[in-house]
Design a protein around this motif. Structure first.
Motif, short mmCIF file in Angstrom:
data_model
loop_
_atom_site.label_atom_id
_atom_site.label_comp_id
_atom_site.label_asym_id
_atom_site.label_seq_id
_atom_site.Cartn_x
_atom_site.Cartn_y
_atom_site.Cartn_z
N ALA A 1 0.83 -1.21 0.00
CA ALA A 1 0.00 0.00 0.00
C ALA A 1 0.86 1.26 0.00
CB ALA A 1 -0.93 0.00 1.21
N LEU A 2 2.06 1.16 0.54
CA LEU A 2 2.94 2.33 0.59
C LEU A 2 3.72 2.52 -0.71
CD1 LEU A 2 4.38 1.94 4.20
CD2 LEU A 2 2.68 3.59 3.42
N ASN A 3 4.43 1.46 -1.14
CA ASN A 3 5.29 1.60 -2.31
C ASN A 3 5.74 0.20 -2.72
OD1 ASN A 3 7.28 2.11 -4.21
ND2 ASN A 3 8.16 3.82 -3.06
N LEU A 4 5.73 -0.10 -3.99
CA LEU A 4 6.14 -1.41 -4.50
C LEU A 4 7.63 -1.65 -4.27
CD1 LEU A 4 5.12 -3.91 -5.91
CD2 LEU A 4 5.62 -2.83 -8.10
N GLY A 5 8.43 -0.60 -4.24
CA GLY A 5 9.86 -0.72 -3.96
C GLY A 5 10.12 -1.28 -2.57
N TYR A 6 9.30 -0.89 -1.61
CA TYR A 6 9.44 -1.42 -0.25
C TYR A 6 9.20 -2.93 -0.22
CZ TYR A 6 9.13 3.46 1.36
OH TYR A 6 9.33 4.80 1.58
N VAL A 7 8.25 -3.38 -1.02
CA VAL A 7 7.96 -4.81 -1.09
C VAL A 7 9.16 -5.57 -1.64
CG1 VAL A 7 6.47 -6.56 -2.15
CG2 VAL A 7 5.48 -4.43 -1.32
N ALA A 8 9.77 -5.03 -2.69
CA ALA A 8 10.95 -5.67 -3.28
C ALA A 8 12.10 -5.73 -2.28
CB ALA A 8 11.38 -4.92 -4.54
N MET A 9 12.32 -4.65 -1.56
CA MET A 9 13.38 -4.65 -0.54
C MET A 9 13.08 -5.64 0.58
SD MET A 9 14.75 -0.74 -0.17
CE MET A 9 13.17 0.03 0.07
N PHE A 10 11.80 -5.73 0.97
CA PHE A 10 11.43 -6.67 2.03
C PHE A 10 11.64 -8.11 1.57
CE2 PHE A 10 8.40 -9.09 4.66
CZ PHE A 10 8.89 -8.75 5.91
N TYR A 11 11.27 -8.42 0.33
CA TYR A 11 11.51 -9.76 -0.22
C TYR A 11 13.00 -10.08 -0.24
CZ TYR A 11 6.76 -10.88 -1.80
OH TYR A 11 5.43 -11.20 -1.86
N LEU A 12 13.81 -9.13 -0.64
CA LEU A 12 15.26 -9.32 -0.64
C LEU A 12 15.77 -9.58 0.78
CD1 LEU A 12 17.92 -9.27 -2.24
CD2 LEU A 12 18.03 -6.82 -1.78
N PHE A 13 15.27 -8.82 1.74
CA PHE A 13 15.66 -9.02 3.12
C PHE A 13 15.27 -10.41 3.60
CE2 PHE A 13 14.78 -9.01 7.65
CZ PHE A 13 15.98 -8.55 8.17
N VAL A 14 14.05 -10.85 3.29
CA VAL A 14 13.58 -12.18 3.71
C VAL A 14 14.46 -13.26 3.11
CG1 VAL A 14 11.68 -13.83 3.49
CG2 VAL A 14 11.22 -11.48 4.18
N LEU A 15 14.78 -13.15 1.83
CA LEU A 15 15.63 -14.15 1.19
C LEU A 15 17.02 -14.20 1.81
CD1 LEU A 15 14.67 -13.78 -2.57
CD2 LEU A 15 14.21 -15.71 -1.07
N LEU A 16 17.61 -13.03 2.02
CA LEU A 16 18.95 -12.99 2.62
C LEU A 16 18.93 -13.53 4.05
CD1 LEU A 16 20.35 -9.60 1.30
CD2 LEU A 16 21.00 -11.91 0.61
N ALA A 17 17.93 -13.17 4.81
CA ALA A 17 17.84 -13.65 6.19
C ALA A 17 17.63 -15.16 6.23
CB ALA A 17 16.70 -12.93 6.92
N ALA A 18 16.77 -15.67 5.35
CA ALA A 18 16.52 -17.12 5.34
C ALA A 18 17.77 -17.89 4.94
CB ALA A 18 15.36 -17.42 4.38
N PHE A 19 18.48 -17.41 3.92
CA PHE A 19 19.70 -18.09 3.51
C PHE A 19 20.79 -18.00 4.57
CE2 PHE A 19 18.16 -17.63 -0.97
CZ PHE A 19 18.04 -18.99 -1.20
N THR A 20 20.87 -16.88 5.25
CA THR A 20 21.85 -16.74 6.32
C THR A 20 21.57 -17.72 7.46
OG1 THR A 20 22.16 -14.41 5.79
CG2 THR A 20 22.87 -15.14 7.98
N VAL A 21 20.33 -17.78 7.90
CA VAL A 21 19.97 -18.71 8.98
C VAL A 21 20.18 -20.16 8.53
CG1 VAL A 21 18.05 -19.55 10.38
CG2 VAL A 21 18.39 -17.10 10.09
N MET A 22 19.80 -20.46 7.29
CA MET A 22 19.97 -21.82 6.78
C MET A 22 21.45 -22.20 6.73
SD MET A 22 18.81 -23.45 3.14
CE MET A 22 19.91 -22.37 2.23
N ASN A 23 22.30 -21.31 6.26
CA ASN A 23 23.73 -21.60 6.20
C ASN A 23 24.33 -21.76 7.59
OD1 ASN A 23 24.02 -21.74 3.45
ND2 ASN A 23 24.38 -19.55 3.22
N MET A 24 23.88 -20.97 8.54
CA MET A 24 24.37 -21.13 9.91
C MET A 24 23.97 -22.49 10.47
SD MET A 24 23.85 -17.26 11.45
CE MET A 24 23.16 -17.90 12.90
N LEU A 25 22.74 -22.90 10.24
CA LEU A 25 22.29 -24.20 10.73
C LEU A 25 23.04 -25.34 10.05
CD1 LEU A 25 18.44 -23.61 11.00
CD2 LEU A 25 20.10 -23.76 12.86
N ILE A 26 23.28 -25.23 8.77
CA ILE A 26 24.05 -26.25 8.06
C ILE A 26 25.47 -26.31 8.61
CG2 ILE A 26 25.11 -26.81 5.83
CD1 ILE A 26 22.50 -25.85 4.53
N GLY A 27 26.07 -25.16 8.88
CA GLY A 27 27.41 -25.13 9.44
C GLY A 27 27.48 -25.80 10.81
#
Length: 127
Positions: free
Chosen positions: A34-60
């Protein structure tokens, strides 16, 4: 501004709970849409990076645990093998059935004179 992103602290809290821990992501996506489509894209990027970071830590962590267990098992197998070899050499050299718990210095020297005992100790990393 929305309530979830009203200040830096609230933004960090929202990103931690909703972006990293994935708690109520749909609501945040709709709010950002509702605010801005750019915010959604940044949030998706954040979610992907956070998920991959947590996943890599758990695998390690998992790899480290498996490696530690494997090393412990290898060491236990090696100790059992050396013990079995030395007991066999003791039985052959001394003509006795089993070790009774303690051996004298002379008996130990007799065992170490055997090439098989030296090989077993060298395989285990002993000097």
């Amino acid at each position: 501004k929305t309530q979830e992103f009203g200040s830096v602290g609230k933004s960090m809290h929202t990103l931690l709970l909703d972006g990293t821990l994935l708690d109520n992501v749909g609501y945040i996506i709709n709010t950002l849409w509702a605010l801005n489509l750019g915010y959604v894209a940044m949030f998706y990027l954040f979610v992907l990076l956070a998920a991959f970071t947590v996943m890599n830590m758990l695998i390690g962590v998992l790899c480290e645990v498996v490696n530690a267990v494997a090393e412990t098992e290898k060491e236990g197998i090696m100790v059992s093998w050396v013990k079995m070899q030395l007991e066999r050499i003791w039985e052959v050299e001394a003509g006795l059935d089993k070790l009774t718990g303690e051996i004298s210095k002379e008996d130990f020297s007799m065992i170490l004179e055997s090439p098989d005992a030296c090989f077993a100790l060298a395989e285990a990393g002993g000097d």
